[in-house]
Design an enzyme around this catalytic site. Structure first.
Site, PDB file in Angstrom:
ATOM      1  CE  LYS A  82      -1.043  -3.158   1.757  1.00 52.81           C
ATOM      2  NZ  LYS A  82       0.054  -2.295   1.273  1.00 52.81           N
ATOM      3  CE1 TYR A 117      -1.454  -1.431  -3.578  1.00 50.24           C
ATOM      4  CE2 TYR A 117      -0.593  -3.736  -3.972  1.00 50.24           C
ATOM      5  CZ  TYR A 117      -1.226  -2.759  -3.198  1.00 50.24           C
ATOM      6  OH  TYR A 117      -1.355  -2.769  -1.897  1.00 50.24           O
ATOM      7  CG  ASN A 157       1.319  -0.637   4.494  1.00 46.61           C
ATOM      8  OD1 ASN A 157       0.898  -1.477   3.965  1.00 46.61           O
ATOM      9  ND2 ASN A 157       1.034   0.682   4.182  1.00 46.61           N
ATOM     10  CG  HIS A 191      -5.405  -2.274  -0.140  1.00 44.00           C
ATOM     11  ND1 HIS A 191      -4.896  -1.053  -0.877  1.00 44.00           N
ATOM     12  CD2 HIS A 191      -6.449  -2.334  -0.827  1.00 44.00           C
ATOM     13  CE1 HIS A 191      -5.813  -0.470  -1.750  1.00 44.00           C
ATOM     14  NE2 HIS A 191      -6.965  -1.450  -1.571  1.00 44.00           N
ATOM     15  CD  GLU A 229      -9.018  -1.093  -4.570  1.00 43.95           C
ATOM     16  OE1 GLU A 229      -8.186  -0.321  -4.768  1.00 43.95           O
ATOM     17  OE2 GLU A 229      -9.343  -1.220  -3.442  1.00 43.95           O
TER      18      GLU A 229
HETATM   19  P1  ATP Z   1      -3.229   1.001   0.425  1.00 42.95           P
HETATM   20  O1  ATP Z   1      -3.507   1.457  -1.036  1.00 42.95           O
HETATM   21  O2  ATP Z   1      -2.296  -0.224   0.646  1.00 42.95           O
HETATM   22  O3  ATP Z   1      -4.287   0.895   1.357  1.00 42.95           O
HETATM   23  P2  ATP Z   1      -2.378   3.493   1.166  1.00 42.95           P
HETATM   24  O4  ATP Z   1      -3.484   4.101   0.423  1.00 42.95           O
HETATM   25  O5  ATP Z   1      -2.183   4.139   2.680  1.00 42.95           O
HETATM   26  O6  ATP Z   1      -2.347   2.207   1.176  1.00 42.95           O
HETATM   27  P3  ATP Z   1      -0.846   4.283  -1.175  1.00 42.95           P
HETATM   28  O7  ATP Z   1      -0.005   5.742  -0.979  1.00 42.95           O
HETATM   29  O8  ATP Z   1      -1.766   3.957  -1.748  1.00 42.95           O
HETATM   30  O9  ATP Z   1      -0.924   4.079   0.417  1.00 42.95           O
HETATM   31  O10 ATP Z   1       0.553   3.294  -1.351  1.00 42.95           O
HETATM   32  C1  ATP Z   1      -0.030   1.908  -1.692  1.00 42.95           C
HETATM   33  C2  ATP Z   1       0.839   0.988  -0.814  1.00 42.95           C
HETATM   34  O11 ATP Z   1       2.363   1.200  -1.547  1.00 42.95           O
HETATM   35  C3  ATP Z   1       1.187   1.267   0.639  1.00 42.95           C
HETATM   36  O12 ATP Z   1       0.207   0.808   1.251  1.00 42.95           O
HETATM   37  C4  ATP Z   1       2.650   0.623   0.713  1.00 42.95           C
HETATM   38  O13 ATP Z   1       2.402  -0.573   1.008  1.00 42.95           O
HETATM   39  C5  ATP Z   1       3.247   1.031  -0.716  1.00 42.95           C
HETATM   40  N1  ATP Z   1       4.090   2.322  -0.350  1.00 42.95           N
HETATM   41  C6  ATP Z   1       3.645   3.523  -0.287  1.00 42.95           C
HETATM   42  N2  ATP Z   1       4.611   4.382  -0.390  1.00 42.95           N
HETATM   43  C7  ATP Z   1       5.605   3.402   0.024  1.00 42.95           C
HETATM   44  C8  ATP Z   1       7.221   3.902  -0.087  1.00 42.95           C
HETATM   45  N3  ATP Z   1       7.613   5.212   0.209  1.00 42.95           N
HETATM   46  N4  ATP Z   1       8.129   2.757  -0.133  1.00 42.95           N
HETATM   47  C9  ATP Z   1       7.697   1.480  -0.220  1.00 42.95           C
HETATM   48  N5  ATP Z   1       6.166   1.404  -0.299  1.00 42.95           N
HETATM   49  C10 ATP Z   1       5.412   2.260  -0.242  1.00 42.95           C
HETATM   50 MG    MG Z   2      -3.869   3.457  -1.371  1.00 39.42          MG
END
Ligand code: ATP
Ligand code: MG
Length: 137
Positions: free
Chosen positions: A9, A49, A112, A115, A126
């Site tokens: 990211k 997303y 974070n 992804h 994807e």
């Molecule tokens: P990813 O899909 O990016 O691998 P993940 O599966 O761990 O991560 P998801 O719940 O799918 O997390 O959320 C997708 C992304 O949205 C997260 O990786 C993060 O960058 C962002 N995100 C999730 N929760 C929050 C939050 N509470 N505030 C801000 N951004 C968030």
């Molecule tokens: Mg996810």
């Protein structure tokens, strides 16, 4: 053998962590079979997303993902999807296990660093969204 889709990211590409993160993926036994640096358009981020479109963080997330280039990758290995999720660590770096990518590099729950696909269906979707069959060797 399984394939999964990964994104390094903007917070990570900006800090020159592409190599360090790729090394962690490789150390976990994942082979990088395709990789490219792209600048996502807002439309691409919103589509990618789409499952999160009603979440309060959706706007912020799409803005962040388009703020700088990202590196999109296809990873291959035994149980690649679960293995990648494991080496990534929990979404919130405060909850991520020591030694994981997010524990070491993530700045916040939003920024974070990586992804990773969460299931075989999403991995296939994807990968196809960012790579053509010809790019996967
Ligand atoms: P990813 O899909 O990016 O691998 P993940 O599966 O761990 O991560 P998801 O719940 O799918 O997390 O959320 C997708 C992304 O949205 C997260 O990786 C993060 O960058 C962002 N995100 C999730 N929760 C929050 C939050 N509470 N505030 C801000 N951004 C968030
Ligand atoms: Mg996810």
């Amino acid at each position: 053998i399984q394939r999964t889709f990964s994104i390094i990211k903007p917070d990570a590409t900006k800090r020159n962590l592409t190599g360090a993160i790729t090394a962690k993926l490789e150390e976990a036994g994942l082979r990088v079979i395709a990789s490219k640096r792209i600048r996502m358009t807002l439309e691409q981020a919103q589509t990618f997303y789409g499952v999160h479109k009603d979440r309060p963080f959706f706007g912020e997330l799409c803005e962040f993902m388009t703020s700088e280039p990202v590196v999109v990758q296809v990873l291959e290995g035994e149980n690649a999807i679960a293995k990648n999720r494991e080496v990534m660590g929990a979404t919130n770096p405060a909850d991520a296990a020591p030694g994981t990518i997010r524990a070491e590099y993530a700045l916040s729950v939003g920024e974070n660093s990586v992804h990773g696909s969460d299931a075989p269906e999403t991995a296939a979707e994807e990968i196809a969204y960012f790579f053509s069959g010809l790019e996967l060797v």
